[in-house]
Design an enzyme around this catalytic site. Structure first.
Site, PDB file in Angstrom:
ATOM      1  N   CYS A 259      34.555  37.512  78.866  1.00 25.90           N
ATOM      2  CA  CYS A 259      35.316  38.001  77.708  1.00 25.90           C
ATOM      3  C   CYS A 259      34.456  38.305  76.495  1.00 25.90           C
ATOM      4  O   CYS A 259      34.943  38.926  75.543  1.00 25.90           O
ATOM      5  CB  CYS A 259      36.383  36.984  77.317  1.00 25.90           C
ATOM      6  SG  CYS A 259      35.652  35.422  76.796  1.00 25.90           S
TER       7      CYS A 259
ATOM      8  N   ASP B 141      33.312  36.068  74.383  1.00 26.15           N
ATOM      9  CA  ASP B 141      33.444  35.048  73.344  1.00 26.15           C
ATOM     10  C   ASP B 141      32.173  34.194  73.269  1.00 26.15           C
ATOM     11  O   ASP B 141      31.466  34.024  74.263  1.00 26.15           O
ATOM     12  CB  ASP B 141      34.658  34.150  73.617  1.00 26.15           C
ATOM     13  CG  ASP B 141      35.969  34.887  73.382  1.00 26.15           C
ATOM     14  OD1 ASP B 141      35.932  35.995  72.841  1.00 26.15           O
ATOM     15  OD2 ASP B 141      37.021  34.337  73.746  1.00 26.15           O
TER      16      ASP B 141
ATOM     17  N   CYS C  49      38.838  32.179  71.829  1.00 23.32           N
ATOM     18  CA  CYS C  49      40.277  32.007  71.956  1.00 23.32           C
ATOM     19  C   CYS C  49      40.693  30.573  71.612  1.00 23.32           C
ATOM     20  O   CYS C  49      39.848  29.717  71.319  1.00 23.32           O
ATOM     21  CB  CYS C  49      40.691  32.334  73.384  1.00 23.32           C
ATOM     22  SG  CYS C  49      40.018  31.151  74.565  1.00 23.32           S
TER      23      CYS C  49
ATOM     24  N   CYS D 275      37.302  29.287  80.020  1.00 26.11           N
ATOM     25  CA  CYS D 275      36.889  29.166  78.621  1.00 26.11           C
ATOM     26  C   CYS D 275      36.060  27.901  78.390  1.00 26.11           C
ATOM     27  O   CYS D 275      35.244  27.861  77.460  1.00 26.11           O
ATOM     28  CB  CYS D 275      38.109  29.159  77.707  1.00 26.11           C
ATOM     29  SG  CYS D 275      39.200  30.582  77.969  1.00 26.11           S
TER      30      CYS D 275
HETATM   31 FE1  FES Z   1      37.061  34.060  76.029  1.00 21.47          FE
HETATM   32 FE2  FES Z   1      38.680  32.019  76.198  1.00 21.47          FE
HETATM   33  S1  FES Z   1      39.177  34.102  76.475  1.00 21.47           S
HETATM   34  S2  FES Z   1      36.558  31.957  75.928  1.00 21.47           S
END
Ligand code: FES
Length: 134
Positions: A38, A40, A63, A107
């Site tokens: 993702c 992140d 998130c 995550c």
């Molecule tokens: Fe990227 Fe949770 S959606 S760490």
């Protein structure tokens, strides 16, 4: 995942009231992890004294699950020895949170990867501060 109803109360508490957010100027172990799925990111800042984590902070661009994992992680690892830290796995964080929805368990990878990166940084830094003696 915009619907927070899938998260348990522990996750929501960490998400709504994240602990140990921020940087740590005295950190001697800093790690960054990025979730390849993702994008992140989680930054982990540790102060390690006498082989134990004395302080931990985190920041994340992530998130709700990433925020909760970072918050929970920093609470879990305070006081841990470096070897205990090295043995910590993402499932330990998931268990401490009381579980994550199946589609959000990835995550927690950020937490484990950030620990690995911080330990690498600590080992590199501590070795450079303690040169081999002749
Ligand atoms: Fe990227 Fe949770 S959606 S760490």
């Amino acid at each position: 995942m915009r619907d927070l109803s899938a998260y348990n109360d522990t996750v929501l508490d960490h998400y709504n009231h994240p602990r140990n957010v921020g940087t740590l100027p005295t950190a001697n172990a800093v790690g960054q992890a990025q979730n390849s799925a993702c994008g992140d990111v989680l930054h982990l800042y540790l102060q390690i004294d006498d082989d134990h984590v004395s302080q931990a902070r985190f920041k994340t661009f992530g998130c709700a699950a990433a925020i909760a994992a970072g918050s929970c992680l920093t609470e879990m690892i305070q006081g841990m020895s470096v070897s205990e830290l090295a043995n910590l796995r993402r499932q330990d964080v998931v268990d401490a949170l009381g579980g994550l929805p199946p589609m959000k368990t990835h995550c927690s990878v950020l937490a484990e990867d950030a620990i690995r990166a911080a330990l690498d940084d600590y080992n590199t830094t501590s070795q450079s501060h303690h040169p081999t003696r002749c």
